[in-house]
Design a protein around this motif. Structure first.
Motif, PDB file in Angstrom:
ATOM      1  N   PRO A  47       8.983  -0.823   2.116  1.00 37.49           N
ATOM      2  CA  PRO A  47       9.682   0.528   2.106  1.00 37.49           C
ATOM      3  C   PRO A  47       8.603   1.759   2.061  1.00 37.49           C
ATOM      4  N   LYS A  48       7.529   1.568   1.515  1.00 35.04           N
ATOM      5  CA  LYS A  48       6.556   2.717   1.493  1.00 35.04           C
ATOM      6  C   LYS A  48       6.113   2.911   2.805  1.00 35.04           C
ATOM      7  N   ASP A  49       5.887   1.857   3.835  1.00 34.73           N
ATOM      8  CA  ASP A  49       5.423   1.879   5.119  1.00 34.73           C
ATOM      9  C   ASP A  49       6.332   3.199   5.888  1.00 34.73           C
ATOM     10  N   HIS A  50       7.592   2.602   5.708  1.00 37.55           N
ATOM     11  CA  HIS A  50       8.871   3.473   6.603  1.00 37.55           C
ATOM     12  C   HIS A  50       8.651   4.982   5.794  1.00 37.55           C
TER      13      HIS A  50
ATOM     14  N   ILE B  80      15.425   3.467   6.463  1.00 34.68           N
ATOM     15  CA  ILE B  80      14.459   2.683   5.810  1.00 34.68           C
ATOM     16  C   ILE B  80      15.126   1.407   5.237  1.00 34.68           C
ATOM     17  N   ASN B  81      14.477   0.389   5.889  1.00 34.53           N
ATOM     18  CA  ASN B  81      14.937  -0.832   5.775  1.00 34.53           C
ATOM     19  C   ASN B  81      14.282  -1.563   4.281  1.00 34.53           C
ATOM     20  N   VAL B  82      15.049  -1.920   3.307  1.00 34.97           N
ATOM     21  CA  VAL B  82      14.653  -2.495   2.108  1.00 34.97           C
ATOM     22  C   VAL B  82      15.042  -3.716   1.795  1.00 34.97           C
ATOM     23  N   PRO B  83      14.282  -4.589   1.347  1.00 38.65           N
ATOM     24  CA  PRO B  83      14.771  -6.132   0.908  1.00 38.65           C
ATOM     25  C   PRO B  83      15.928  -6.126   0.085  1.00 38.65           C
ATOM     26  N   VAL B  84      16.808  -7.124   0.443  1.00 37.60           N
ATOM     27  CA  VAL B  84      17.729  -7.493  -0.523  1.00 37.60           C
ATOM     28  C   VAL B  84      17.821  -7.650  -1.710  1.00 37.60           C
ATOM     29  N   ASP B  85      16.408  -8.301  -2.181  1.00 38.64           N
ATOM     30  CA  ASP B  85      16.316  -8.366  -3.531  1.00 38.64           C
ATOM     31  C   ASP B  85      15.303  -7.312  -4.260  1.00 38.64           C
ATOM     32  N   ILE B  86      15.433  -6.240  -3.539  1.00 40.73           N
ATOM     33  CA  ILE B  86      14.686  -5.162  -4.190  1.00 40.73           C
ATOM     34  C   ILE B  86      15.555  -4.653  -5.641  1.00 40.73           C
ATOM     35  N   SER B  87      14.588  -4.237  -6.568  1.00 35.66           N
ATOM     36  CA  SER B  87      15.029  -3.796  -7.803  1.00 35.66           C
ATOM     37  C   SER B  87      15.670  -2.598  -7.533  1.00 35.66           C
TER      38      SER B  87
END
Length: 778
Positions: A500-503, A522-529
């Motif tokens: 996400p920081k790259d986005h 901003i695409n974030v992974p499903v398991d992001i806290s």
């Protein structure tokens, strides 16, 4: 004819090619489409033939991509607007004014414009309405009316159905606004964003109390961080609402001295004042790279300097060539001449230059390119001011005092001081999903590549289906130059494999050189806290972004779809950061589409006996109740709807209830995902007005019947009811309402409403189908 991929050819033919009313092509080739646009926009010039040729040279080879409205409408003679979208007038806090605003919205959408509205001006639910002895129903109740209107306009054949609704972070109904779309059948035509002020963001950081206020009255006080967590929880689970940093937008507005902004267009890249219009176009950076994939690869800045001024001039001419739904919109456009020139193909251009999206080197290159684009755009507008005059509301001292203008090169500021400037604002990054697909499938806007290669299922005229590969422009060119077996470089990263920081880093880098705003997901992974998820938004605020939109795949929003096993094997030689999750188009009747819907492969005969239930509707304007009987069939141990009977003693209802009985029953008996019946019925808007039923506005009797069918589908388990998801807030847990299946009465996640392929992706704050080019945002 220009050689482009089959999908590009098909989308051009379907969306942008001029045809007669009978469907016969007028534009024989895409070159003729470019000629049509160039000729139309040159018509306002003193020497049209000269400018037609110059404009064509910018359009040729997809160097400059005008927005879809321009590409589809310019030179057609149709009574359509060439502006993509509008922010409507300020909504008065009275019934007559509210419905006048609704009428204006309908007229605008009828001509194909998306709209944005700030509903913060409407008093909160429960507030006293003086003179009528009643309590206000609040802004959300009127948003329901807007939603129904939008569905009606769409059903009449309008191409666009996108709307944006904003509400201030201090409005008393903001908590209800945040939770509104957790009802999967509500406000489906809206994107929602909370207007976050600087004082609110500071209060969040310090965990201070926050007043919810309207017209000087404090309705409630909560902790700012608690409200922030509510916004984040909804966004985490539902991908809405977005967040717009409204104070930053107003402080950095070139026109700070003559307008106040409280809303944006549907995708957020154009913050606009009341009746502001959104005029968009993009420079295709992928076509400007010299020596792609070589050590000396670089962006051709000389060619950029040639094309950008032509693009600015073309867009300025659109102001004079376009029709406008309302006179207020025409006045606003002509007095400020705001344009939004942006880029597309950025990710592909970085790949050509061997730069990994989001890296320090990529950020530096992006800033260099964007600085050049901004410089050439502003100087071109100064040249236009010399020739044609500055925009009418230009005030030299106040304009030059604007924060973003003071960041221009010194010589550019001096030129503005001496000659004025033609266009008040010039740059914006818009969603370019569909036009980027037409441009040989270059990466969209400033987004990373979503998928380097995927399979697309195409329905043929004879009813058969064929599968064809769709590949990203940079990926396809790499294979052509380096060979099918060549190992991909580290620059080949996609939206799902990036941090996400790259986005955020790329969005913040580009925002420095954009005077309006940016449409970005901003695409974030499903398991992001949850805590890390919140940090994405805080980081975007701290780095100078004007807004933030994220997408976390899950059971509610839909997840990134997987490639077939064969496709995964074909990509096995690629490095770990290449795409392993490209979308695969699937037939709508594929049982794998959704485990929460019972599918049938073929119609069933009617058994002698069927279980069912009868429901009663008492519609206020009807003299008799309407009875709805829904019978079900048992299949594989589960119930699914099989037939419906609609009866009323009111003989005025006889013909349409009989027709509806036969049509809906026929659909039920065909099988598949029949939940769309609910959606279609609930979308019907009665121009004579709906009514309130069970505390909810229902736009028509047919919509009420749709509600009953939906209730029955839930009751028999054909559609799942909402459930709750326990979310971790660090030191405490909280139950947040979610839906563990597809939206009730709505489509399967990731399923395109146009072609039914499971190829819908979230990009640039918008839904885009990678199979047919459908875009919610036009």
């Amino acid at each position: 004819m220009t050689s482009i991929a089959p999908i590009s050819q098909q989308i051009w033919d379907m969306k942008y090619r001029l045809k007669t009313p009978d469907g016969e092509p007028v534009d024989r080739t895409i070159e003729e489409s470019w000629q049509r646009v160039a000729r139309s926009l040159a018509a306002v010039e003193k020497d049209p033939e000269v400018w037609t040729e110059k404009f064509y040279s910018a359009l040729e080879d997809f160097r400059y991509l005008p927005a879809g409205r321009i590409f589809a409408g310019a030179g057609t003679g149709r009574q359509v607007t060439l502006f993509n979208c509008f922010v409507m007038g300020t909504i008065p806090d009275d019934m007559a004014g509210i419905f006048e605003a609704l009428k204006e919205a309908a007229l605008t959408m009828q001509q194909g414009g998306g709209i944005g509205y700030d509903f913060s001006t409407i008093r909160p639910r429960g507030a006293r309405v003086h003179g009528v002895g009643a309590d206000a129903s609040g802004p959300l109740s009127f948003m329901d009316v807007w939603d129904a209107m939008c569905r009606t306009i769409m059903s009449a054949g309008s191409r666009r159905g996108a709307m944006m609704a904003t509400l201030r972070c201090d409005h008393p109904d903001v908590e209800a606004f945040i939770e509104a779309k957790q009802d999967p059948a509500r406000l489906r035509m809206f994107n929602l964003s909370v207007l976050a002020t600087d004082p609110f963001m500071e209060a969040v950081k310090e965990d201070e109390p926050w007043d919810l206020v309207f017209d000087g009255t404090v309705y409630k006080t909560i902790q700012a961080r608690e409200l922030w967590d509510k916004i984040m929880a909804a966004t985490y689970a539902y991908a809405e609402p977005g967040v717009i940093f409204i104070d930053r937008i107003n402080k950095r507005n070139n026109l700070h001295y003559c307008e106040s902004i409280a809303a944006t267009n549907p995708c957020g890249e154009q913050p606009l004042p009341p009746y502001g219009a959104c005029l968009l176009g993009s420079i295709n950076l992928a076509r400007f790279v010299k020596n792609p994939f070589e050590e000396n690869a670089e962006l051709d800045l000389d060619e950029l300097a040639r094309v950008v001024p032509l693009a600015v001039r073309m867009m300025d001419n659109v102001v004079d060539a376009s029709k406008f739904p309302l006179p207020e919109q025409k006045h606003e456009a002509e007095t400020k001449r705001r344009i939004g020139l942006g880029v597309t193909g950025l990710a592909d251009a970085l790949i050509f230059c061997g730069l990994r999206y989001g890296s320090t080197e990529a950020v530096e290159a992006t800033e260099k390119w964007m600085a050049a684009l901004r410089r050439h755009a502003y100087l071109a507008s100064v040249d236009l001011a010399k020739e044609k005059g500055a925009f009418p509301l230009f005030d030299k001292e106040k304009y030059l005092a604007s924060e973003s203008v003071k960041e221009l090169d010194r010589d550019v500021q001096d030129a503005i001081a001496e000659h004025g400037i033609r266009n008040a604002l010039l740059t914006s990054i818009a969603p370019t999903g569909t036009i980027s697909l037409v441009a040989d499938n270059v990466s969209s806007g400033l987004e990373p590549v979503f998928s380097f290669a995927y399979d697309r299922t195409v329905l043929m005229p004879d009813g058969s289906r064929k599968t064809e590969e769709v590949s990203d422009y940079a990926y396809r060119l790499y294979r052509h130059i380096k060979g099918e077996e060549a190992e991909l470089t580290d620059a080949f990263v996609n939206a799902q494999t990036l941090e996400p920081k790259d986005h955020v880093a790329m969005q913040a880098a580009v925002q420095k050189y954009i005077d309006s705003s940016i449409s970005k997901t901003i695409n974030v992974p499903v398991d992001i806290s949850f805590e890390d998820f919140k940090d994405v938004y805080l980081s975007a605020y701290e780095q100078g972004c004007k807004g933030c939109t994220t997408y976390r795949p899950n059971e509610i929003t839909g997840s990134v779809l997987s490639v077939s096993d064969d496709k995964k094997k074909a990509d096995a030689k690629a490095p770990a950061n290449t795409n392993e999750s490209a979308p695969v188009a699937a037939a709508k009747t594929d049982p794998a589409l959704d485990p929460h819907v019972v599918y049938m492969s073929e119609p069933l005969d009617r058994p002698e006996e069927l279980p069912g239930k009868t429901y009663k509707i008492k519609w206020p304007e009807s003299n008799h109740a309407i009875y709805i009987t829904i019978n079900d069939v048992i299949q594989a141990g589960r119930r699914r709807p099989f037939e419906v009977f609609i009866n009323s003693k009111n003989m005025e209802h006889y013909a349409w209830t009989l027709a509806l009985t036969r049509m809906v029953s026929a659909v039920f008996r065909r099988g598949g995902d029949v939940s769309f019946v609910v959606e279609e019925l609930k979308a019907v808007f009665d121009p004579r007005g709906g009514c309130w039923m069970g505390g909810k506005y229902v736009p028509s009797l047919l919509a009420a019947i749709g509600e009953v069918i939906e209730q029955h589908l839930h009751a028999i388990g054909f559609l799942k009811d909402p459930d709750t998801l326990e979310m971790d807030f660090g030191d405490k847990k909280k139950a947040v309402a979610v839906n563990d299946g597809p939206a009730a009465g709505g489509p399967v996640p990731n399923q395109c409403p146009s072609c039914a392929s499971v190829s819908l992706m979230k990009q640039e704050g918008c839904d885009l189908c990678t199979s047919c080019g459908y875009s919610k945002c036009g």
